[in-house]
Every structure is written in C-alpha cells, then in structure tokens.
Design a protein around this motif. Sequence first.
Motif, short mmCIF file in Angstrom:
data_model
loop_
_atom_site.label_atom_id
_atom_site.label_comp_id
_atom_site.label_asym_id
_atom_site.label_seq_id
_atom_site.Cartn_x
_atom_site.Cartn_y
_atom_site.Cartn_z
N PRO A 1 29.81 42.38 46.10
CA PRO A 1 30.99 42.24 45.25
C PRO A 1 31.18 43.51 44.43
O PRO A 1 30.35 43.83 43.58
N TYR A 2 32.25 44.22 44.71
CA TYR A 2 32.50 45.48 44.00
C TYR A 2 33.32 45.17 42.75
O TYR A 2 34.51 45.45 42.65
N PHE A 3 32.64 44.53 41.80
CA PHE A 3 33.24 44.14 40.53
C PHE A 3 32.35 44.67 39.40
O PHE A 3 31.16 44.90 39.59
N ALA B 1 30.19 39.79 36.49
CA ALA B 1 30.10 38.50 37.15
C ALA B 1 30.94 37.50 36.36
O ALA B 1 31.05 37.59 35.14
N MET C 1 32.62 34.89 41.19
CA MET C 1 31.38 34.88 41.96
C MET C 1 31.12 33.48 42.53
O MET C 1 30.63 33.33 43.66
N ILE D 1 25.92 41.99 41.50
CA ILE D 1 26.90 42.89 40.92
C ILE D 1 26.21 44.24 40.67
O ILE D 1 25.13 44.28 40.08
#
Length: 268
Positions: A222-224, A227, A231, A252
């Motif tokens: 997850p390119y965030f 969280a 998610m 993350i």
Amino acid sequence: MSVVLEQQDLQLNRSYDAYFLVVHGSQDLHSWLVLQELIECANAIGDVVVGGGCLEGQPSSLSQQIQDFCAEICEEIYEQGDTEDINVAVVPLFLLSGVHVMADLPSEVAIARQKLIGSFAHLDRQITLEIVPHLGTHPDIPALLKSIFEMETSSLKEQFEHTNIGLILLSHGSRRPEAVQSIENLASQLGAIAAHWTGTPTLDAQIEQSIAQGRDSIVVMPYFLFAGEIMNAIAKQISLYADRIPIYIAPIPFSPAQIADMAIDLVN
C-alpha cells in the motif's frame, strides 16, 4: 506586515523561518492526531518552528489554518525582537502530484496570501508563503520501497519456497494522468506492477493478471502515508482470493519519523 505573492511556487529559493505541513485530513480524529505526531517529530529535528493543517476534515478551511499559524509565529518572532522578514514553507505531505497538490492546495495558499495582506501592518513585517515540492518527490522513496519488497519476498521464499512472486504497488489513484504515470514509473523501477484504489488498473485487475501469469504468491504494497480504514478495505478485498492464491500485504512504508525527516530534507 505585507505578504509577498510568489509567482513560482515549488521552487526552493530561500531559507525558511517556519514550516507548515499539509495532510489530506478526514473527519476521523485519527487523521488530526497523526498530524500532531508529525509536527512533533519535525519540531524535534531542528530549530525552525513547525505547524500544520488539513486540507479537509477540519472546522476551518486550510487557508484559515495557514493564516492562524502565520499570525501565531509572527507575533512570537516579533516578541523575540527579530526584525527580519518571515518566510514560511508550505510542505505538501502527499505522495502523488494529484489534484490536491496541483490545484486545491495552491488555491488555499493563494486565499491565505490575499487575506494576510495588511493583517499585521503594526508589525511592519513581510511574510512569504511558498509551496515546496510534495513528499512523493523525495529521492530516497524508491530505495525504501525496494528494500521493503525485498524483505517481504525473501521471507516468502524462505518460509514457503515461493519463487514466482508477483509484486503490486497500490496507490490511492488520481484523476491527473501525470500522477498516474508517476506511479507506473515507480512500480517499474521496483520490478512491480501498479494498481490504483480509485482508477485503473484496479487491484482486482492486477491480481487477476498475476494469477494468469502463473505467480505462486503476491505481495501488495500500500503506497500510502498512513494506515486507516482503507487498509481494512484492502484486506477485505484481498481475502476474496484466499482460495486461489496467497496474497500478502506489506506494511505501510513510512513511519511518522520518516515522513517528518523526508519533509524537512526536501525543504532544506
């Protein structure tokens, strides 16, 4: 006090007296608490005062949050006897050069600039607001993501003897083609394929492609920055493939301390 209306933002052409971190924000209190943690981390790095605000999810607009911050630091610096002009770096904590970075944020900063003009004339001071490059431009990000992918794949190879592992870099997505292309380029650097939570190619489409290619497992990163509820949504969607292929969600990639460090590094 007067305000300089910068004609060209995104140019690091001065030293700064203060940093104002900008996150997306949400109605969830967690988003505000994360911002406070980032501000605390950034303040611990150097001697420049750091504040922050949210583009969305707060009672006041981002432009008002910027104005309030400028008023606070201007009075504080004035009380210290400093007569120099004040330069404030507005730091976008966003990974993509999407609509928020390229349109919404500049619009809010422009409003703040206009409203600050003449607000503190009694201090006879000039204050400049300047937007600096967004966090996603930091040059260390590809190497950081690559190291996480390598750690995840090494673990799978060791535990399950998987040798044909698919890598998916999952971004939030954007309506701007340039932002989408930047994720495609980044994924390519990592030996991965790109997917977008909103937009195409979707996570489902890329999982199906990996299955069709005969992968024996998949790692989704997850390119965030943070969280959150997203998610849980990702985990729920991935669970639908449980009887077809093992899919693992990487953590993350950024801690609050890393985000703060990269943000200050970009400004400097």
